[in-house]
Design an enzyme around this catalytic site. Structure first.
Site, PDB file in Angstrom:
ATOM      1  N   SER A  59      26.898  42.349  37.817  1.00 42.69           N
ATOM      2  CA  SER A  59      27.910  42.350  38.594  1.00 42.69           C
ATOM      3  C   SER A  59      27.524  43.042  39.944  1.00 42.69           C
ATOM      4  O   SER A  59      26.742  43.948  40.110  1.00 42.69           O
ATOM      5  CB  SER A  59      29.050  43.363  37.990  1.00 42.69           C
ATOM      6  OG  SER A  59      29.815  42.692  37.150  1.00 42.69           O
ATOM      7  N   LYS A  69      38.965  51.159  31.166  1.00 43.45           N
ATOM      8  CA  LYS A  69      39.218  50.758  32.520  1.00 43.45           C
ATOM      9  C   LYS A  69      39.981  49.517  32.405  1.00 43.45           C
ATOM     10  O   LYS A  69      41.121  49.055  33.060  1.00 43.45           O
ATOM     11  CB  LYS A  69      38.259  50.696  33.351  1.00 43.45           C
ATOM     12  CG  LYS A  69      38.595  50.864  35.078  1.00 43.45           C
ATOM     13  CD  LYS A  69      37.460  50.974  35.643  1.00 43.45           C
ATOM     14  CE  LYS A  69      37.947  51.188  37.206  1.00 43.45           C
ATOM     15  NZ  LYS A  69      36.773  51.548  38.140  1.00 43.45           N
ATOM     16  N   ASP A  70      39.739  48.444  31.547  1.00 40.44           N
ATOM     17  CA  ASP A  70      40.168  47.077  31.333  1.00 40.44           C
ATOM     18  C   ASP A  70      41.496  47.485  30.334  1.00 40.44           C
ATOM     19  O   ASP A  70      42.511  46.589  30.912  1.00 40.44           O
ATOM     20  CB  ASP A  70      39.351  46.298  30.551  1.00 40.44           C
ATOM     21  CG  ASP A  70      38.249  45.789  31.534  1.00 40.44           C
ATOM     22  OD1 ASP A  70      38.290  45.848  32.631  1.00 40.44           O
ATOM     23  OD2 ASP A  70      37.246  45.205  30.948  1.00 40.44           O
ATOM     24  N   HIS A 107      26.215  37.910  33.068  1.00 42.94           N
ATOM     25  CA  HIS A 107      25.265  38.712  32.138  1.00 42.94           C
ATOM     26  C   HIS A 107      23.935  38.554  32.859  1.00 42.94           C
ATOM     27  O   HIS A 107      23.328  39.620  32.646  1.00 42.94           O
ATOM     28  CB  HIS A 107      25.593  38.396  30.700  1.00 42.94           C
ATOM     29  CG  HIS A 107      24.839  39.407  29.682  1.00 42.94           C
ATOM     30  ND1 HIS A 107      25.383  40.722  29.622  1.00 42.94           N
ATOM     31  CD2 HIS A 107      23.736  39.202  28.909  1.00 42.94           C
ATOM     32  CE1 HIS A 107      24.641  41.333  28.903  1.00 42.94           C
ATOM     33  NE2 HIS A 107      23.696  40.554  28.468  1.00 42.94           N
ATOM     34  N   GLU A 156      54.456  23.570  42.651  1.00 49.00           N
ATOM     35  CA  GLU A 156      54.707  24.903  42.206  1.00 49.00           C
ATOM     36  C   GLU A 156      53.963  25.904  43.184  1.00 49.00           C
ATOM     37  O   GLU A 156      53.232  25.463  44.136  1.00 49.00           O
ATOM     38  CB  GLU A 156      54.062  25.357  40.829  1.00 49.00           C
ATOM     39  CG  GLU A 156      54.450  24.725  39.693  1.00 49.00           C
ATOM     40  CD  GLU A 156      55.677  25.442  39.163  1.00 49.00           C
ATOM     41  OE1 GLU A 156      55.520  26.253  38.239  1.00 49.00           O
ATOM     42  OE2 GLU A 156      56.750  25.382  39.993  1.00 49.00           O
TER      43      GLU A 156
END
Length: 366
Positions: free
Chosen positions: A206, A226-227, A202, A270
């Site tokens: 981005s 969009k998310d 924040h 794994e």
């Protein structure tokens, strides 16, 4: 709207989820952060409920997992969601890290953001390893034995650290108790690191595919919608795995109760640990192998310190090198599950060199 901005808590939510400005040209690869947040919530919720029915005792751990699967209402669903959710956590985090490497998200001014992200990744790996031990199957027991023995390479303190982790002189009941406690604690530390990560995001904003300043849009409604598309696809793929192929990403030997007297023919971790396991085995010397394995993670921390240039975008050569790195990562993942003999050992050594060479090139070229 004025009331929302006057209230401290609602103002914070508003800043992060409504008015937060984001570059208009970001792609769906920027959805991975929100997907990881959803998966973390799923993992914590299912983990807390599973812990209510789990018994961290070597005599009853395996039976308690079977009890969850057979007797607890929807216990099978909770366990499969938790186990496969861990795999999806790593699938999405590898996409998240790959996007960061490709678009140079580690460059200033996002140094703290990147470093906290690497610590989140390391905490994820520790949490996943501890969780893999809890079912107390064959791979759980022998995986715990192999991994904890890595600390023996630490001069003077190595054996003391191993005995502390074991709670004795071998992997036994105290070890399982400690691993359960750590596995329960680490996700909440992980959640705290995620909050710090979000605060750093924040503060600095981005990146975007072009790495240049451009038009900005509000988070709501443009990026929330969009998310949501990403969430739907996540739940579809997770549902397919949970309901139709719940054990596809697991190892069949872990459905055999742990037996210290019988060593599995081929001990493998794994799938999400396999590339680093291949790096460990590529070096014949145990100490150097462990250093290389941990170095393959910690080298991510060094990137922001050596890449100080603010580039406007990725050069064609760097794009080609990135995809070579990705292909090499998948080859290492395949090699980690293969036996330790020729030609796999030699291929692992070449791939290990390529892995580290990529980061050296990033540091040199900025």
């Amino acid at each position: 709207m004025k009331f929302v901005k006057r209230n401290p808590l609602l103002a914070l939510v508003n800043d992060f989820l409504i008015d937060s400005p984001l570059p208009a040209n970001i792609t769906y690869f920027w959805n991975t952060g929100s997907l990881l947040g959803v998966i973390l919530v799923i993992q914590i919720l299912t983990g807390v409920i599973l812990a209510m029915h789990y018994t961290p005792n070597t005599l009853y751990a395996f039976a308690s997992v079977e009890h969850i699967m057979r007797d607890v209402n929807y216990g099978w669903l909770l366990r499969y969601l938790h186990a496969n959710g861990a795999s999806f956590f790593f699938i999405v985090v590898y996409l998240h890290i790959g996007r960061g490497l490709y678009f140079g998200s580690y460059r200033p001014p996002r140094l703290i953001l990147w470093i906290v992200g690497v610590f989140i990744y390391i905490a994820m790996m520790a949490t996943a390893f501890l969780g893999y031990v809890l079912p107390w199957g064959q791979m759980s027991f022998w995986g715990a034995t192999v991994i904890t023995n890595f600390f023996s390479v630490i001069p003077w303190l190595g054996q003391d650290i191993i005995h502390f982790l074991w709670g004795g002189f071998s992997v036994d009941h105290p070890t399982l108790n400690r691993f359960f406690s750590f596995h329960y604690l680490l996700p909440f530390i992980l959640a705290a690191l995620v909050i710090i990560h979000l605060l750093g995001l924040h503060q600095n904003g981005s990146t975007n595919p072009l790495s240049v300043r451009g038009d900005y849009l509000r988070f709501h409604p443009y990026f929330i919608s969009k998310d949501l598309v990403g969430f739907v696809w996540l739940f579809i793929f997770l549902a397919i795995l949970v309901f139709f192929m719940p054990n596809y990403l697991g190892h069949p030997d872990n459905y055999i109760p742990a037996n210290p007297l019988v060593t599995p023919h081929h001990i493998v971790p794994e799938w999400y640990f396999l590339p680093f396991y291949a790096i460990l085995r590529a070096i014949p010397n145990k100490t150097l192998g462990v250093i290389a394995m941990f170095g393959s993670l910690l080298i991510l921390l060094a990137l922001p310190w050596f890449t100080r240039l603010r580039l406007s975008g990725n050069t064609p050569m760097m794009k080609v090198l990135f995809w070579i790195f990705v292909a090499n990562f998948f080859i290492l993942m395949w090699l980690g599950g293969e036996p330790i003999h020729s030609p796999y050992t030699e291929i692992s050594q070449v791939c290990t060199f390529i892995y580290f060479a990529y980061f050296v090139v990033l540091m040199i070229m900025g």
